[in-house]
Design a protein around this motif. Structure first.
Motif, PDB file in Angstrom:
ATOM      1  N   ALA A  40       0.833  -1.198   0.000  1.00  0.00           N
ATOM      2  CA  ALA A  40       0.000   0.000   0.000  1.00  0.00           C
ATOM      3  C   ALA A  40       0.872   1.254   0.000  1.00  0.00           C
ATOM      4  O   ALA A  40       0.604   2.215  -0.725  1.00  0.00           O
ATOM      5  CB  ALA A  40      -0.921  -0.011   1.216  1.00  0.00           C
ATOM      6  N   GLN A  41       1.950   1.214   0.803  1.00  0.00           N
ATOM      7  CA  GLN A  41       2.857   2.364   0.840  1.00  0.00           C
ATOM      8  C   GLN A  41       3.529   2.574  -0.513  1.00  0.00           C
ATOM      9  O   GLN A  41       3.596   3.693  -1.035  1.00  0.00           O
ATOM     10  CB  GLN A  41       3.941   2.143   1.904  1.00  0.00           C
ATOM     11  N   THR A  42       4.016   1.452  -1.107  1.00  0.00           N
ATOM     12  CA  THR A  42       4.684   1.552  -2.398  1.00  0.00           C
ATOM     13  C   THR A  42       3.734   2.103  -3.453  1.00  0.00           C
ATOM     14  O   THR A  42       4.117   2.926  -4.279  1.00  0.00           O
ATOM     15  CB  THR A  42       5.176   0.166  -2.851  1.00  0.00           C
ATOM     16  N   LEU A  43       2.502   1.624  -3.390  1.00  0.00           N
ATOM     17  CA  LEU A  43       1.496   2.075  -4.349  1.00  0.00           C
ATOM     18  C   LEU A  43       1.387   3.591  -4.305  1.00  0.00           C
ATOM     19  O   LEU A  43       1.351   4.268  -5.327  1.00  0.00           O
ATOM     20  CB  LEU A  43       0.150   1.430  -3.996  1.00  0.00           C
ATOM     21  N   TRP A  44       1.369   4.125  -3.090  1.00  0.00           N
ATOM     22  CA  TRP A  44       1.233   5.559  -2.913  1.00  0.00           C
ATOM     23  C   TRP A  44       2.472   6.292  -3.416  1.00  0.00           C
ATOM     24  O   TRP A  44       2.374   7.192  -4.249  1.00  0.00           O
ATOM     25  CB  TRP A  44       0.973   5.860  -1.431  1.00  0.00           C
ATOM     26  N   THR A  45       3.654   5.878  -2.932  1.00  0.00           N
ATOM     27  CA  THR A  45       4.878   6.627  -3.265  1.00  0.00           C
ATOM     28  C   THR A  45       5.250   6.469  -4.741  1.00  0.00           C
ATOM     29  O   THR A  45       5.838   7.362  -5.334  1.00  0.00           O
ATOM     30  CB  THR A  45       6.060   6.159  -2.410  1.00  0.00           C
ATOM     31  N   THR A  46       4.925   5.303  -5.337  1.00  0.00           N
ATOM     32  CA  THR A  46       5.370   5.062  -6.713  1.00  0.00           C
ATOM     33  C   THR A  46       4.511   5.792  -7.730  1.00  0.00           C
ATOM     34  O   THR A  46       5.020   6.344  -8.700  1.00  0.00           O
ATOM     35  CB  THR A  46       5.356   3.556  -7.023  1.00  0.00           C
ATOM     36  N   TRP A  47       3.205   5.771  -7.512  1.00  0.00           N
ATOM     37  CA  TRP A  47       2.316   6.199  -8.599  1.00  0.00           C
ATOM     38  C   TRP A  47       1.711   7.584  -8.405  1.00  0.00           C
ATOM     39  O   TRP A  47       1.199   8.158  -9.357  1.00  0.00           O
ATOM     40  CB  TRP A  47       1.205   5.171  -8.796  1.00  0.00           C
ATOM     41  N   ILE A  48       1.720   8.089  -7.169  1.00  0.00           N
ATOM     42  CA  ILE A  48       1.181   9.434  -6.984  1.00  0.00           C
ATOM     43  C   ILE A  48       2.334  10.415  -7.105  1.00  0.00           C
ATOM     44  O   ILE A  48       3.326  10.307  -6.379  1.00  0.00           O
ATOM     45  CB  ILE A  48       0.518   9.568  -5.593  1.00  0.00           C
ATOM     46  N   GLU A 217       7.449  -2.447  -6.258  1.00  0.00           N
ATOM     47  CA  GLU A 217       6.992  -1.503  -7.278  1.00  0.00           C
ATOM     48  C   GLU A 217       6.287  -2.240  -8.408  1.00  0.00           C
ATOM     49  O   GLU A 217       5.266  -1.792  -8.920  1.00  0.00           O
ATOM     50  CB  GLU A 217       8.168  -0.689  -7.839  1.00  0.00           C
ATOM     51  N   SER A 220       2.930  -3.190  -7.310  1.00  0.00           N
ATOM     52  CA  SER A 220       2.042  -2.031  -7.264  1.00  0.00           C
ATOM     53  C   SER A 220       1.561  -1.680  -8.672  1.00  0.00           C
ATOM     54  O   SER A 220       0.427  -1.251  -8.852  1.00  0.00           O
ATOM     55  CB  SER A 220       2.754  -0.841  -6.608  1.00  0.00           C
ATOM     56  N   VAL A 224      -2.191  -1.284 -10.069  1.00  0.00           N
ATOM     57  CA  VAL A 224      -2.712  -0.134 -10.826  1.00  0.00           C
ATOM     58  C   VAL A 224      -3.463  -0.609 -12.062  1.00  0.00           C
ATOM     59  O   VAL A 224      -4.571  -0.144 -12.351  1.00  0.00           O
ATOM     60  CB  VAL A 224      -1.561   0.823 -11.221  1.00  0.00           C
TER      61      VAL A 224
END
Lengths: 257, 267
Positions: A40-48, A217, A220, A224
């Protein structure tokens, strides 16, 4: 069913699965399987952030343009071919053949003809996603109710009015069934065209992560793509319900009687 | 008498004739486009050249090896997916509770495009056939499962209750009530899955490089053997047509007892 029970049915299994995943990956140091919180953290930092504007949005834009043209062309050509008997007979075997070609092989082919650029990727999406809509429209036009067709003729409804008020509504259920297939094919082709030949976009980025062994990543990115697929399915459901509400209503009535 | 028969066969024969002329017309346009210089023949070789190359391919053992590789992953993947979907579908479908509880999960997993799994497949299996299988099975599984679940929810409640009051057990009801109702839906799912499985098999070969026709297409393209590439694309199209035809024939055979198919014969 009480609302509480409905919520339990809705979220029960997904929550259970996530807890199971969390419990199983709790102590593990397996390199390939990320933990839920980490993902969940990676999803946030990678794609936003930048990547959203540099990779995700352009990919989605190409998908939207490609699908729009595929659906519009499919309906227009389908109406034309379906309502002209000699044209339909002339083209039907050829169209069946084109539909049978697995669309991904068109990526290297269109790369040669157009070059590696945005229009190639859009062309790939159009050339793969057009067939279900086109062939379903042709099939639908051929199967319109003969009595209604004759009624239209005796009332002198012809030309554009006939298509607008008789043919198009009659064919819409088939068109929507075709569109549903086109959406998933379009998404697949968007990803493939970027994986095969590109230096940006969602597909390219995910493969890049995998090559660099950036496992969380990569996962994630898969999430996406799943979310985009889900979003498309939801939009489709919404549109279908609006466009075909009369059809579903009709089916319910005939089902009840 | 004979004039009557030819009149009846007339429209069909004319449709067939038109269809064949459509294909010939297509190849003529294709032949003319590079010859007239509308598109450089470096990118689009004339049809005759491609057809000759396709003819040569048909005599090459390596080509048939590629076809065999592609078809093996297709058939194996389709088989595994169908079997899994039937087992899962019958279990979920036989209970209202499970149907409701799994609904959101299925609706969430189904739209995930199987190509999203490509990096995962490469990571776990590399370029072996298992990579292709992972993609094919994932894509084909949902097609079959969803149709099967539609079919099961279409089971006539009265028929089911009747069977229940005649003392048919759970298994017997699955065999004699649910299965026959769901079979037409299952066959539709199978037909869709067969086409999707081919798409994903070729995709995996093209992108990941597992052995098969897709890999050859990528190789001929990067190697500049353009007419070979076009010939291979035609070959994949023909395989696609054959699969569609076979699926329709199987569907008709299996459902020969069903009113929807019997009706066609009578009319």
């Amino acid at each position: 069913m009480s609302p509480l029970k409905r919520i339990a049915y809705f979220f029960g299994l997904p929550v259970l699965l996530i807890i199971l995943w969390w419990a199983l990956s709790f102590g593990s140091t397996n390199f390939f399987v990320p933990k839920p919180v980490e993902l969940a953290q990676t999803l946030w930092t990678t794609w936003i952030g930048d990547r959203f504007f540099d990779d995700v949005l352009p990919s989605l834009g190409r998908l939207a343009v490609g699908l729009f043209f595929a659906i519009a062309l499919g309906i227009v050509l389908g109406l034309l071919i379906g309502s002209t008997r000699w044209l339909r007979n002339l083209l039907e075997p050829l169209l069946e053949f084109f539909r049978a070609i697995p669309p991904p092989v068109l990526v290297p082919l269109l790369m040669l003809l157009i070059g590696v650029n945005d229009s190639m990727k859009i062309a790939v999406i159009i050339s793969g996603a057009i067939w279900p809509v086109l062939l379903n429209t042709v099939e639908g036009v051929r199967a319109v109710d003969a009595v209604l067709s004759d009624s239209c003729r005796s009332y002198g409804i012809r030309g554009f009015a006939r298509i607008r008020y008789f043919v198009l509504p009659a064919v819409t259920p088939q068109i929507m069934a075709g569109v549903r297939q086109s959406l998933s094919i379009g998404l697949i082709l968007m990803v493939i065209s970027e994986m095969f030949a590109s230096s940006s976009g969602l597909g390219f980025t995910i493969v890049q992560f995998q090559r660099n062994f950036a496992i969380p990543e990569m996962w994630s990115g898969i999430v996406v793509l799943g979310l985009i697929g889900l979003g498309l399915a939801l939009i489709f459901q919404f549109v279908e319900r609006r466009v075909l509400h009369w059809y579903h209503g009709l089916k319910e009535i005939t089902h009840d009687s | 008498m004979s004039t009557q028969r030819s009149a009846a066969a007339g429209p069909k024969a004319r449709a067939l004739g038109l269809g064949i002329s459509g294909i010939i017309l297509f190849f003529l346009i294709w032949e003319a486009t590079p010859r007239l210089g509308l598109v450089s023949d470096r990118y689009l070789p004339p049809a005759s050249e491609v057809l000759v190359r396709l003819g040569q391919y048909l005599g090459e053992a390596a080509f048939w090896q590629d076809v065999a590789d592609t078809m093996t992953s297709w058939a194996l993947g389709l088989f595994i997916a169908t079997l899994a979907a039937i087992v899962v579908g019958l279990i979920i479908g036989s209970s209202r509770f499970l149907r409701r509880a799994t609904h959101t999960t299925i609706e969430f997993l189904r739209p995930i495009p199987s190509v999203a799994l490509i990096p995962l497949a490469v990571l776990i299996f590399g370029t072996s056939i298992e990579s292709t299988l992972l993609l094919v099975v994932y894509a084909a599984f949902w097609q079959v499962l969803l149709q099967l679940l539609y079919g099961i929810s279409d089971v006539d409640a009265v028929a089911n209750d009747t069977a229940k009051s005649y003392g048919l057990g759970r298994l017997a009801r699955v065999r004699y009530v649910i299965w026959p109702t769901a079979l037409p839906y299952l066959m539709t799912g199978l037909r869709l899955a067969a086409a999707v499985a081919l798409i994903l098999a070729i995709t995996a070969e093209l992108i990941i490089g597992t052995p098969g026709l897709g890999k050859q297409i990528a190789l001929t393209q990067s190697g500049g053997a353009i007419s070979s590439m076009y010939a291979l694309v035609l070959a994949t199209g023909m395989i696609g047509v054959l699969i569609n035809l076979a699926a329709r024939i199987v569907e008709k055979r299996v459902l020969s007892w069903h009113p929807s198919v019997r009706g066609e014969v009578v009319l």
